[in-house]
Write a protein that holds these residues in place. Structure first.
Motif, PDB file in Angstrom:
ATOM      1  N   ASN A  58       0.857  -1.186   0.000  1.00 16.42           N
ATOM      2  CA  ASN A  58       0.000   0.000   0.000  1.00 16.42           C
ATOM      3  C   ASN A  58       0.893   1.235   0.000  1.00 16.42           C
ATOM      4  OD1 ASN A  58      -2.912  -1.039   0.514  1.00 16.42           O
ATOM      5  ND2 ASN A  58      -1.655  -2.141   1.999  1.00 16.42           N
ATOM      6  N   LEU A  59       0.611   2.154  -0.952  1.00 21.77           N
ATOM      7  CA  LEU A  59       1.409   3.369  -1.074  1.00 21.77           C
ATOM      8  C   LEU A  59       0.467   4.567  -1.055  1.00 21.77           C
ATOM      9  CD1 LEU A  59       4.211   4.692  -1.645  1.00 21.77           C
ATOM     10  CD2 LEU A  59       3.674   4.493  -4.079  1.00 21.77           C
ATOM     11  N   PHE A  60       0.787   5.518  -0.191  1.00 18.16           N
ATOM     12  CA  PHE A  60      -0.016   6.725  -0.071  1.00 18.16           C
ATOM     13  C   PHE A  60       0.884   7.913  -0.366  1.00 18.16           C
ATOM     14  CE2 PHE A  60      -1.386   3.483   2.816  1.00 18.16           C
ATOM     15  CZ  PHE A  60      -2.768   3.480   2.756  1.00 18.16           C
ATOM     16  N   PHE A  61       0.383   8.841  -1.199  1.00 16.61           N
ATOM     17  CA  PHE A  61       1.156  10.056  -1.437  1.00 16.61           C
ATOM     18  C   PHE A  61       0.246  11.145  -1.984  1.00 16.61           C
ATOM     19  CE2 PHE A  61       1.302   7.844  -5.478  1.00 16.61           C
ATOM     20  CZ  PHE A  61       1.214   8.835  -6.437  1.00 16.61           C
ATOM     21  N   SER A  62       0.708  12.357  -1.880  1.00 15.44           N
ATOM     22  CA  SER A  62      -0.020  13.512  -2.404  1.00 15.44           C
ATOM     23  C   SER A  62       0.617  13.915  -3.734  1.00 15.44           C
ATOM     24  CB  SER A  62       0.057  14.692  -1.424  1.00 15.44           C
ATOM     25  OG  SER A  62      -0.577  15.828  -1.960  1.00 15.44           O
ATOM     26  N   PRO A  63      -0.129  13.855  -4.813  1.00 11.48           N
ATOM     27  CA  PRO A  63       0.470  14.119  -6.128  1.00 11.48           C
ATOM     28  C   PRO A  63       0.710  15.590  -6.411  1.00 11.48           C
ATOM     29  CG  PRO A  63      -1.860  13.689  -6.343  1.00 11.48           C
ATOM     30  CD  PRO A  63      -1.550  13.488  -4.911  1.00 11.48           C
ATOM     31  N   GLU A  64       0.005  16.433  -5.695  1.00  8.22           N
ATOM     32  CA  GLU A  64       0.114  17.867  -5.972  1.00  8.22           C
ATOM     33  C   GLU A  64       0.679  18.577  -4.746  1.00  8.22           C
ATOM     34  OE1 GLU A  64      -0.656  18.970  -8.904  1.00  8.22           O
ATOM     35  OE2 GLU A  64      -1.640  17.195  -9.731  1.00  8.22           O
ATOM     36  N   THR A  65       0.134  19.760  -4.503  1.00 11.06           N
ATOM     37  CA  THR A  65       0.540  20.525  -3.331  1.00 11.06           C
ATOM     38  C   THR A  65      -0.244  20.044  -2.115  1.00 11.06           C
ATOM     39  OG1 THR A  65      -1.132  22.175  -3.836  1.00 11.06           O
ATOM     40  CG2 THR A  65       1.067  22.564  -4.707  1.00 11.06           C
ATOM     41  N   GLU A  66       0.115  20.548  -0.959  1.00 16.22           N
ATOM     42  CA  GLU A  66      -0.558  20.140   0.271  1.00 16.22           C
ATOM     43  C   GLU A  66      -2.050  20.475   0.207  1.00 16.22           C
ATOM     44  OE1 GLU A  66       0.549  18.598   2.958  1.00 16.22           O
ATOM     45  OE2 GLU A  66       2.545  18.362   2.116  1.00 16.22           O
ATOM     46  N   GLY A  67      -2.871  19.563   0.706  1.00 17.06           N
ATOM     47  CA  GLY A  67      -4.310  19.791   0.766  1.00 17.06           C
ATOM     48  C   GLY A  67      -5.075  19.362  -0.461  1.00 17.06           C
ATOM     49  N   SER A  68      -4.406  18.820  -1.464  1.00 11.55           N
ATOM     50  CA  SER A  68      -5.107  18.440  -2.705  1.00 11.55           C
ATOM     51  C   SER A  68      -5.565  17.000  -2.691  1.00 11.55           C
ATOM     52  CB  SER A  68      -4.167  18.677  -3.902  1.00 11.55           C
ATOM     53  OG  SER A  68      -3.020  17.862  -3.781  1.00 11.55           O
ATOM     54  N   GLY A  69      -5.410  16.313  -1.529  1.00 16.07           N
ATOM     55  CA  GLY A  69      -5.840  14.928  -1.459  1.00 16.07           C
ATOM     56  C   GLY A  69      -4.684  13.968  -1.667  1.00 16.07           C
ATOM     57  N   PHE A  70      -4.997  12.669  -1.652  1.00 17.98           N
ATOM     58  CA  PHE A  70      -3.967  11.638  -1.734  1.00 17.98           C
ATOM     59  C   PHE A  70      -4.299  10.622  -2.815  1.00 17.98           C
ATOM     60  CE2 PHE A  70      -3.641  13.263   2.545  1.00 17.98           C
ATOM     61  CZ  PHE A  70      -2.278  13.306   2.774  1.00 17.98           C
ATOM     62  N   LEU A  71      -3.259  10.054  -3.367  1.00 12.61           N
ATOM     63  CA  LEU A  71      -3.412   8.860  -4.194  1.00 12.61           C
ATOM     64  C   LEU A  71      -3.167   7.678  -3.283  1.00 12.61           C
ATOM     65  CD1 LEU A  71      -3.480  10.500  -6.845  1.00 12.61           C
ATOM     66  CD2 LEU A  71      -1.869   8.805  -7.774  1.00 12.61           C
ATOM     67  N   ARG A  72      -4.073   6.708  -3.348  1.00 11.28           N
ATOM     68  CA  ARG A  72      -3.937   5.504  -2.531  1.00 11.28           C
ATOM     69  C   ARG A  72      -3.825   4.315  -3.461  1.00 11.28           C
ATOM     70  NH1 ARG A  72      -9.145   6.639   0.937  1.00 11.28           N
ATOM     71  NH2 ARG A  72      -9.590   7.905  -0.890  1.00 11.28           N
ATOM     72  N   LEU A  73      -2.649   3.690  -3.420  1.00  7.60           N
ATOM     73  CA  LEU A  73      -2.386   2.575  -4.316  1.00  7.60           C
ATOM     74  C   LEU A  73      -2.273   1.294  -3.493  1.00  7.60           C
ATOM     75  CD1 LEU A  73       0.508   4.176  -6.429  1.00  7.60           C
ATOM     76  CD2 LEU A  73      -1.956   4.515  -6.659  1.00  7.60           C
ATOM     77  N   SER A  74      -2.866   0.234  -3.991  1.00  5.77           N
ATOM     78  CA  SER A  74      -2.733  -1.065  -3.326  1.00  5.77           C
ATOM     79  C   SER A  74      -2.623  -2.140  -4.395  1.00  5.77           C
ATOM     80  CB  SER A  74      -3.935  -1.336  -2.417  1.00  5.77           C
ATOM     81  OG  SER A  74      -5.123  -1.411  -3.166  1.00  5.77           O
ATOM     82  N   GLY A  75      -1.873  -3.199  -4.038  1.00  4.26           N
ATOM     83  CA  GLY A  75      -1.724  -4.278  -5.000  1.00  4.26           C
ATOM     84  C   GLY A  75      -0.930  -5.417  -4.418  1.00  4.26           C
ATOM     85  N   HIS A  76      -1.043  -6.584  -5.031  1.00  2.00           N
ATOM     86  CA  HIS A  76      -0.323  -7.766  -4.566  1.00  2.00           C
ATOM     87  C   HIS A  76       0.941  -7.942  -5.405  1.00  2.00           C
ATOM     88  CE1 HIS A  76       0.474 -12.116  -3.982  1.00  2.00           C
ATOM     89  NE2 HIS A  76       0.122 -11.808  -2.748  1.00  2.00           N
ATOM     90  N   VAL A  77       2.064  -8.176  -4.713  1.00  3.01           N
ATOM     91  CA  VAL A  77       3.351  -8.325  -5.396  1.00  3.01           C
ATOM     92  C   VAL A  77       3.568  -9.805  -5.701  1.00  3.01           C
ATOM     93  CG1 VAL A  77       5.831  -7.981  -5.245  1.00  3.01           C
ATOM     94  CG2 VAL A  77       4.289  -6.309  -4.198  1.00  3.01           C
ATOM     95  N   THR A  78       3.538 -10.126  -6.979  1.00 10.10           N
ATOM     96  CA  THR A  78       3.831 -11.508  -7.385  1.00 10.10           C
ATOM     97  C   THR A  78       5.276 -11.658  -7.822  1.00 10.10           C
ATOM     98  OG1 THR A  78       3.039 -10.968  -9.601  1.00 10.10           O
ATOM     99  CG2 THR A  78       1.452 -11.955  -8.073  1.00 10.10           C
ATOM    100  N   THR A  79       5.821 -10.602  -8.371  1.00 12.54           N
ATOM    101  CA  THR A  79       7.229 -10.576  -8.738  1.00 12.54           C
ATOM    102  C   THR A  79       7.742  -9.166  -8.526  1.00 12.54           C
ATOM    103  OG1 THR A  79       8.816 -10.748 -10.557  1.00 12.54           O
ATOM    104  CG2 THR A  79       6.552 -10.191 -11.137  1.00 12.54           C
ATOM    105  N   PRO A  80       8.955  -9.002  -8.002  1.00 16.35           N
ATOM    106  CA  PRO A  80       9.455  -7.647  -7.744  1.00 16.35           C
ATOM    107  C   PRO A  80       9.815  -6.869  -9.005  1.00 16.35           C
ATOM    108  CG  PRO A  80      11.125  -9.287  -7.204  1.00 16.35           C
ATOM    109  CD  PRO A  80       9.876 -10.044  -7.519  1.00 16.35           C
TER     110      PRO A  80
END
Length: 991
Positions: free
Chosen positions: A481-503
């Protein structure tokens, strides 16, 4: 008959209940017995540190090892775990632990008066002796702490109550991860534990000193022998337990190399074998440590570097403390190199997590990895006499570690710690290493994702072009699970999730900042570069500075050797009938004064031109308190059982300072805390040698007595008013009572009847039998008279009155009594009330009455200028220069019954001599060379060279510590350690 029926019925019903419990199934659900095996295959298995199987199989069942090897037959009903590329090690053992034990509480004291008697009945007379205590009775499994230990690799701990001189038995515990495991306690009584430290749970006063603790331990062992022989009238549960525990391993918490040697000395006296918990400084006296034949438990609590960036603050840190930081990590390697067996302990570490860091540091300092593994497995198991822990032999407990590689590699991952066949997961061994640099596509944008950290706890660094974005990553059970803000502060977050089968590439669902769903992918551009990381985290192993003897400023890199020396054309102060000889030669050969005369020659001897210089015997200080770890045992009104030789501190810098003032011998006296003090130590100041080699061979037997204010506690404080005596009359009664007891004890001993050996009575009987001599701290004439009368009543003389500042009033009576010596100050007076009548003419007046008079110091500073103190008697009383010099040479030698060996320049005597630059009574005189038995322990020119060397070494160590700080190592603030000078009353006031 009707009355008996209910009873019979009750018996029948009870019998049926027992029968039903044994033979009928319980209504608690379906139970199955687990008979399966678990086989770990394709692993590198360390069955023991020296027996390693490549590509082997470990087979376990029911918490035990069934087989381990390269050709193990795996039963059909086995769970097979493929560990290709993995390593298996025995779980670690800590045999000095306080796990699961709550420390006793310290009793509230406030202004309470001291407690002299024991608080328990039916036990030993001293509360600090508690062999009957069992840690098993106090043990409570600590799940949280167990987790810390399991994560550090430990599977077994030997837990004890770290409180008291004899602490009772420890409990051997397996750190299984189940809350209720029937096999958790491996041994209810695994070892007996001892120390020199009193219990915090008891307020009993005795002992108040290290030497008191040692005397108490000795008496305890003697009492245990007496008790085991069936001689005691009353039951003593402590002595019963002590005797019952004799067959157990004996673990002694010493805590320093000096205490290691002290404890091993006691063990030797009683035919014991202590396992010594050291202090980490054993390397400083490794030869003596090896000679003990003891096994050790070593802490890994290495000191942090000092923050010495501020030059003023750096000046606070002694060279000895700087060296300690530099050298201590090499202690395990030093013991291993010298064949001294040792185990490691976590004891002393602030955080369990520091264990591996410090262990790897010890390896960096030269510790062999096999020895390190032995110290954590087979050695501690062997010390406890346990063959089924610390190894993976058939039949041993199935307690082992699964790692990604060499357990002593910093980058190795510890996956699992199996204890008694139960798995404790530390890191998922099936986890995929996703560290590396990735191209991340999410929400229609491309980012650069760099994942670092550890495989199980990766850390993200996310950039959009060159802009670093705040991000957080979690990775567990293969899900990212990866969380980050793509823009400036206060613009919300992108929330990514996924299963790693191969690195190499992975992705999944994306929840965009605007609330819509999408997908994302991450493609690895390059894998994580371990080598690059290692280069960034280059370890810092400073060059170790050499150990000296002692290991502090002015210590010798090599111990000086005995020399044959010819002094030419000296002014020789013989302190004999020959007086002062001008332009005379003295030949020293094989540690003795060989010849005295003119125009001497000796082939092979070192010739020293002493023209214009003065040669004297070494100064002897009859009353000193330097070179000791403690001075007073104040717990009782008599401490005749304590021995100052036990607490000699051969590393005391005052030894070197005294040598610089021409002092070669001293008597280390007990203090004045009680009327009957402890036995003296008479030593030569052989700087650099261990304590036992400073003591005179066939040393005369002395003991310290005391009179006056100190012993009656008039200056101890308001709470210290309950111990007898509290008056000068009471002091006399103490002497009478104790000598009467000793007389009766001696008579019983000589009768051949069974008797309880008593160290205190043995010592006092030696006085009555004229085998031990008294040096008595004294001031007031009435008390001086009193002690002489008590001595005459028991038919022995007082050997020496020291201080004796009213000696001029009773010199004739002292002479009549047969006092062998009056050892006084040159000009001390009025420093307390009982000294008001002191005068500087005291020494001269006593000498005029035919007494043997000496000038002493009772002070670490004054002792190195006793030549000047002796010179004061020339002014105060008109004593001749020659007689004044005798007051610090042959006169104290006579008092100490050493005049046949030292104290004058005479053929056949020990070559304890000093070469002075000037008249020895002059304030301008410098002791240029000080020899003891022909060995140059002090040389003025060498001392100046040492000063320059010390400055260079300090600069080197300061630079090392600054470099350590710059590399991110922890530091501590510099500390100024106050040098403590002992006097008669040290450890008396404010007890």
């Amino acid at each position: 008959m009707r009355k008996r029926l209910p009873v019979l019925l009750l018996v029948f019903l009870c019998s049926f209940t027992i029968y039903a419990q044994e033979y009928f199934p319980k209504n608690d659900g379906v139970k199955t017995t687990d008979h399966h095996y678990t086989a770990f295959t394709n692993a590198k298995i360390y069955i023991t540190p020296t027996r390693v199987i490549d590509n082997g199989t470990l087979l376990i069942q029911k918490g035990r090892v069934i087989a381990a090897g390269s050709r193990v037959s795996v039963p059909a009903n086995s769970i097979v775990v493929d560990l290709e590329g993995k390593h298996i090690y025995p779980s670690f053992i800590d045999i000095y632990s306080e796990f699961g034990i709550q420390k006793p509480a310290r009793p509230g004291r406030g202004r309470r008066s001291p407690q002299y008697d024991a608080s328990r009945k039916g036990f030993y007379w001293n509360d600090h002796i508690m062999p009957e205590k069992n840690a098993f009775d106090k043990f409570s499994f600590d799940t949280k702490k167990a987790g810390e230990l399991l994560r550090a690799g430990f599977g077994t701990v030997n837990a004890h109550v770290a409180d008291g001189i004899v602490r009772g038995t420890s409990v051997l515990v397996a750190l299984d991860s189940l809350d209720t495991h029937h096999m958790r306690v491996l041994d209810e009584k695994a070892a007996q534990h001892l120390s020199f430290a009193k219990s915090i749970a008891s307020a009993q006063n005795y002992p108040t000193s290290l030497m008191g603790a040692m005397a108490l331990i000795r008496q305890m062992y003697k009492d245990a022998e007496w008790y085991a022989g069936g001689n005691a009238e009353n039951r003593d549960m402590s002595l019963e337990a002590l005797n019952a525990n004799k067959s157990l391993p004996q673990i002694f918490d010493a805590g320093s190399y000096q205490n290691d040697l002290r404890a091993s000395g006691i063990a030797g006296e009683f035919g014991l074998a202590y396992i010594l918990k050291g202090g980490g400084d054993e390397y400083q006296r490794i030869r003596e440590i090896k000679a003990t034949g003891a096994s050790f438990i070593l802490p890994l609590d290495f000191p942090e570097a000092y923050d010495v960036t501020d030059p003023y603050q750096a000046g606070k840190v002694s060279l000895a403390d700087m060296r300690l930081w530099n050298q201590v990590p090499g202690n395990p390697a030093a013991l291993a190199k010298n064949g001294v067996p040792f185990a490691f302990t976590l004891s002393g570490l602030e955080k369990t997590a520091d264990f591996k860091t410090n262990l790897l540091r010890a390896i960096d300092y030269g510790l062999d990895k096999t020895k390190a593994l032995e110290a954590l497995t087979t050695v501690p198991a062997g010390l406890l006499g346990k063959s089924d822990i610390g190894n993976l032999n058939n039949g041993s407990y199935a307690s082992f570690l699964i790692t990604s590689g060499d357990i002593f590699d910093k980058e190795t991952t510890l996956y699992e710690n199996w204890v008694l066949g139960e798995k404790y997961t530390i890191t998922d061994r099936n986890i995929k290493d996703i560290r590396g640099e990735y191209t991340l596509n999410a929400g229609g944008k491309t980012y650069t994702l760099n994942i670092t950290g550890e495989p199980a706890s990766p850390k993200p660094e996310l950039k959009s072009d060159t802009t670093k974005l705040s991000s957080r990553l979690t990775y567990e059970n293969g899900w990212l699970n990866l969380f980050f803000s793509p823009e400036t502060e206060g613009s919300g977050f992108l929330r990514l999730s996924g299963h790693v089968t191969t690195p190499e590439t992975f992705g999944g669902k994306a929840l965009l900042a605007n609330g819509t769903e999408g997908s994302w992918t991450a493609t690895r551009k390059s894998a994580y570069d371990e080598k690059e990381k290692k280069e960034k985290e280059e370890k810092f192993v400073p060059e170790a500075v050499p150990v000296t003897f002692p290991n502090k400023a002015y210590g010798f890199s090599e111990l000086p050797k005995q020399e044959n020396i010819l002094f030419k054309n000296a002014t020789v102060w013989t302190s004999e009938e020959e007086g002062i000889l001008e332009n005379t030669d003295v030949l020293v050969k094989n540690g003795k004064i060989s010849r005295i005369g003119k125009d001497l020659s000796a082939g092979g001897a070192t010739v020293i031109d002493a023209t214009g210089k003065h040669l004297t015997a070494g100064i002897i200080d009859e009353h000193s308190h330097i070179a000791a770890a403690s001075i007073n045992e104040a717990g009782h009104n008599s401490s005749a059982e304590v021995i100052m030789e036990d607490v000699i501190d051969a590393d005391d810098i005052n030894i070197y300072r005294n040598l610089s003032g021409g002092v070669t011998s001293i008597q280390i006296l007990h203090g004045s805390a009680n009327p009957i003090g402890g036995r003296s130590a008479i030593i030569k100041l052989k700087w650099g040698l261990p304590a036992e080699k400073l003591i005179y061979g066939n040393s005369p037997k002395f003991i310290k007595f005391a009179l006056g204010e100190n012993v009656k506690q008039s200056n101890w404080g308001d709470t210290q008013t309950i111990r007898f005596p509290q008056s000068r009359m009471g002091v006399e009664q103490v002497y009478t009572d104790y000598f009467q007891r000793a007389k009766e004890y001696d008579a019983k001993k000589k009768s051949g009847k069974p008797y309880r050996f008593d160290y205190e009575m043995e010592t006092l009987a030696e006085i009555i039998n004229k085998e031990r001599f008294i040096t008595c701290h004294s001031y007031v004439q009435s008390e001086i008279n009193m002690l002489m009368k008590v001595a005459e009543r028991f038919n022995f003389p007082v050997n020496t009155f020291t201080h004796i500042l009213e000696g001029y009033k009773v010199a004739d009576k002292m002479k009549e009594h047969g006092v062998l010596g009056a050892s006084t100050f040159s000009d001390w007076w009025a420093y307390k009330y009982e000294v008001n009548d002191a005068i500087p003419y005291n020494a001269a007046i006593m000498q005029s009455q035919g007494l043997n008079v000496a000038i002493n110091s009772d002070d670490a500073e004054m002792s190195r200028r006793l030549n000047q103190e002796a010179g004061k008697t020339v002014k105060y009383g008109g004593v001749s220069e020659e007689e004044a010099w005798k007051m610090v040479t042959i006169n104290p030698a006579r008092m100490l019954h050493l005049d046949d060996r030292v104290g004058s320049i005479k053929e056949g005597k020990d070559a304890d001599i000093v070469l002075w630059s000037d008249h020895p009574l002059s304030v301008y005189a410098i002791a240029e060379k000080t020899f003891i038995e022909g060995v140059p322990y002090y040389d003025y020119e060498t001392m100046k060279q040492m000063q320059a060397s010390i400055a260079r070494e300090r600069n080197k160590l300061i630079n090392q510590m600054i470099e350590a700080k710059n590399k991110g190592m922890k530091t501590q603030a510099p500390k100024q350690k106050e040098e403590k000078h002992f006097h008669c009353d040290t450890e008396v006031y404010g007890i």
